[in-house]
Motif scaffolding. Structure first.
Motif, PDB file in Angstrom:
ATOM      1  N   UNK A 174       0.841  -1.201   0.000  1.00  0.00           N
ATOM      2  CA  UNK A 174       0.000   0.000   0.000  1.00  0.00           C
ATOM      3  C   UNK A 174       0.877   1.252   0.000  1.00  0.00           C
ATOM      4  N   UNK A 175       1.856   1.299   0.899  1.00  0.00           N
ATOM      5  CA  UNK A 175       2.752   2.452   0.987  1.00  0.00           C
ATOM      6  C   UNK A 175       3.539   2.654  -0.300  1.00  0.00           C
ATOM      7  N   UNK A 176       4.013   1.568  -0.895  1.00  0.00           N
ATOM      8  CA  UNK A 176       4.766   1.673  -2.158  1.00  0.00           C
ATOM      9  C   UNK A 176       3.907   2.256  -3.271  1.00  0.00           C
ATOM     10  N   UNK A 229     -20.122  18.125   6.630  1.00  0.00           N
ATOM     11  CA  UNK A 229     -20.156  17.516   7.955  1.00  0.00           C
ATOM     12  C   UNK A 229     -19.470  16.168   8.003  1.00  0.00           C
ATOM     13  N   UNK A 230     -18.995  15.669   6.855  1.00  0.00           N
ATOM     14  CA  UNK A 230     -18.225  14.433   6.845  1.00  0.00           C
ATOM     15  C   UNK A 230     -16.753  14.733   7.074  1.00  0.00           C
ATOM     16  N   UNK A 231     -16.017  13.741   7.530  1.00  0.00           N
ATOM     17  CA  UNK A 231     -14.580  13.865   7.748  1.00  0.00           C
ATOM     18  C   UNK A 231     -13.927  12.611   7.167  1.00  0.00           C
ATOM     19  N   UNK A 232     -13.020  12.807   6.214  1.00  0.00           N
ATOM     20  CA  UNK A 232     -12.350  11.670   5.574  1.00  0.00           C
ATOM     21  C   UNK A 232     -10.849  11.913   5.537  1.00  0.00           C
ATOM     22  N   UNK A 233     -10.121  10.823   5.484  1.00  0.00           N
ATOM     23  CA  UNK A 233      -8.668  10.858   5.337  1.00  0.00           C
ATOM     24  C   UNK A 233      -8.295   9.952   4.169  1.00  0.00           C
ATOM     25  N   UNK A 234      -8.353  10.482   2.950  1.00  0.00           N
ATOM     26  CA  UNK A 234      -7.937   9.649   1.812  1.00  0.00           C
ATOM     27  C   UNK A 234      -6.463   9.275   1.949  1.00  0.00           C
ATOM     28  N   UNK A 235      -6.082   8.180   1.323  1.00  0.00           N
ATOM     29  CA  UNK A 235      -4.679   7.770   1.358  1.00  0.00           C
ATOM     30  C   UNK A 235      -3.783   8.862   0.794  1.00  0.00           C
ATOM     31  N   UNK A 236      -4.284   9.576  -0.223  1.00  0.00           N
ATOM     32  CA  UNK A 236      -3.539  10.686  -0.812  1.00  0.00           C
ATOM     33  C   UNK A 236      -4.483  11.791  -1.241  1.00  0.00           C
ATOM     34  N   UNK A 237      -4.037  13.025  -1.061  1.00  0.00           N
ATOM     35  CA  UNK A 237      -4.783  14.196  -1.510  1.00  0.00           C
ATOM     36  C   UNK A 237      -3.839  15.030  -2.357  1.00  0.00           C
ATOM     37  N   UNK A 238      -4.174  15.197  -3.627  1.00  0.00           N
ATOM     38  CA  UNK A 238      -3.318  15.932  -4.549  1.00  0.00           C
ATOM     39  C   UNK A 238      -3.720  17.402  -4.583  1.00  0.00           C
ATOM     40  N   UNK A 239      -2.724  18.266  -4.355  1.00  0.00           N
ATOM     41  CA  UNK A 239      -2.950  19.713  -4.364  1.00  0.00           C
ATOM     42  C   UNK A 239      -1.633  20.396  -4.714  1.00  0.00           C
ATOM     43  N   UNK A 240      -1.708  21.666  -4.969  1.00  0.00           N
ATOM     44  CA  UNK A 240      -0.502  22.447  -5.247  1.00  0.00           C
ATOM     45  C   UNK A 240       0.299  22.632  -3.956  1.00  0.00           C
ATOM     46  N   UNK A 241       1.607  22.808  -4.104  1.00  0.00           N
ATOM     47  CA  UNK A 241       2.505  23.020  -2.974  1.00  0.00           C
ATOM     48  C   UNK A 241       1.974  24.160  -2.106  1.00  0.00           C
ATOM     49  N   UNK A 288      -7.426  16.120  -6.534  1.00  0.00           N
ATOM     50  CA  UNK A 288      -7.762  14.706  -6.630  1.00  0.00           C
ATOM     51  C   UNK A 288      -7.554  14.034  -5.279  1.00  0.00           C
ATOM     52  N   UNK A 289      -8.396  13.042  -5.004  1.00  0.00           N
ATOM     53  CA  UNK A 289      -8.142  12.146  -3.880  1.00  0.00           C
ATOM     54  C   UNK A 289      -7.731  10.796  -4.445  1.00  0.00           C
ATOM     55  N   UNK A 290      -6.903  10.087  -3.679  1.00  0.00           N
ATOM     56  CA  UNK A 290      -6.401   8.773  -4.084  1.00  0.00           C
ATOM     57  C   UNK A 290      -6.596   7.814  -2.922  1.00  0.00           C
ATOM     58  N   UNK A 291      -7.143   6.651  -3.210  1.00  0.00           N
ATOM     59  CA  UNK A 291      -7.200   5.591  -2.217  1.00  0.00           C
ATOM     60  C   UNK A 291      -6.744   4.290  -2.844  1.00  0.00           C
ATOM     61  N   UNK A 292      -6.036   3.506  -2.040  1.00  0.00           N
ATOM     62  CA  UNK A 292      -5.620   2.164  -2.412  1.00  0.00           C
ATOM     63  C   UNK A 292      -6.477   1.232  -1.588  1.00  0.00           C
ATOM     64  N   UNK A 293      -7.194   0.373  -2.267  1.00  0.00           N
ATOM     65  CA  UNK A 293      -8.144  -0.491  -1.559  1.00  0.00           C
ATOM     66  C   UNK A 293      -8.074  -1.907  -2.115  1.00  0.00           C
ATOM     67  N   UNK A 294      -8.446  -2.875  -1.302  1.00  0.00           N
ATOM     68  CA  UNK A 294      -8.473  -4.245  -1.795  1.00  0.00           C
ATOM     69  C   UNK A 294      -9.738  -4.565  -2.580  1.00  0.00           C
ATOM     70  N   UNK A 295     -10.706  -3.643  -2.578  1.00  0.00           N
ATOM     71  CA  UNK A 295     -11.971  -3.912  -3.269  1.00  0.00           C
ATOM     72  C   UNK A 295     -12.654  -2.595  -3.616  1.00  0.00           C
ATOM     73  N   UNK A 296     -13.942  -2.653  -3.947  1.00  0.00           N
ATOM     74  CA  UNK A 296     -14.698  -1.484  -4.386  1.00  0.00           C
ATOM     75  C   UNK A 296     -14.649  -0.339  -3.388  1.00  0.00           C
TER      76      UNK A 296
END
Length: 177
Positions: free
Chosen positions: A37-39, A70-82, A99-107
């Motif tokens: 996942x980290x790789x 009112x939701x709170x999420x922590x995607x695996x990655x969040x793409x934004x400008x520096x 963009x948000x990025x998630x690595x998941x084992x399924x849907x």
């Protein structure tokens, strides 16, 4: 339904070995990532920086999502400008996120995806390790992403505007199983 204030208080005292999210009023616990996942996340980060040096993929950045935020999420990655998150507290507004990025084992979790779309985040990338696929979602509206394109690991994955890069995913065959 858990109130946002109660969730944020709980998230502040939660140990680092647990990641909490509040999705559609429900408390969710994300599993601790493994090495593959980290790789994958680091690979996506490097691809983005090499092609667009002004971009960064921030790991597990807290985001306020949903139409009412009112939701709170922590995607695996969040793409934004520096510098996008300079001065922010633990939970950031979704504005200027590309963009948000998630690595998941399924849907993907439908409620979470709807929250990203309702927040107006332009792109959603899900890397499904089990099936060896990439799902690129785009054109968000108030409830969902109106377009989805699927790719297999090994194919070139075109990320549309505002990211506008192509991921050569051949290397990821080493990390999807």
């Amino acid at each position: 339904m858990m109130p946002v204030e109660d969730f944020e208080a709980l998230a502040r005292v939660c140990p680092e070995t647990v990641t909490l999210e509040l999705i559609n009023g429900k408390l969710e616990v994300k599993p601790v990532p493994d090495g593959d996942h980290d790789e994958i996340i680091m690979w996506v980060a490097m691809q983005c920086v090499q092609q667009q040096p002004e971009l960064r993929l921030y790991r597990e950045r807290g985001l306020r999502i949903g139409g009412d935020r009112n939701g709170r999420a922590r995607p695996d990655g969040t793409l934004a400008r520096v510098g996008r998150f300079a001065g922010d507290g633990p939970w950031s507004s979704p504005d200027r996120i590309l963009m948000t990025v998630d690595v998941a084992p399924s849907d993907d979790a439908p409620e979470k995806v709807c929250g990203y779309a309702a927040a107006g985040i332009p792109l959603r990338l899900l890397i499904d390790r089990r099936s060896g696929t990439f799902a690129v979602r785009s054109r968000p509206d108030s409830a969902r992403y109106r377009h989805q394109r699927l790719y297999d690991v090994g194919e070139a994955v075109a990320l549309p505007h505002p990211v506008s890069i192509t991921l050569d995913t051949e290397e990821l065959k080493n990390y999807t199983r």
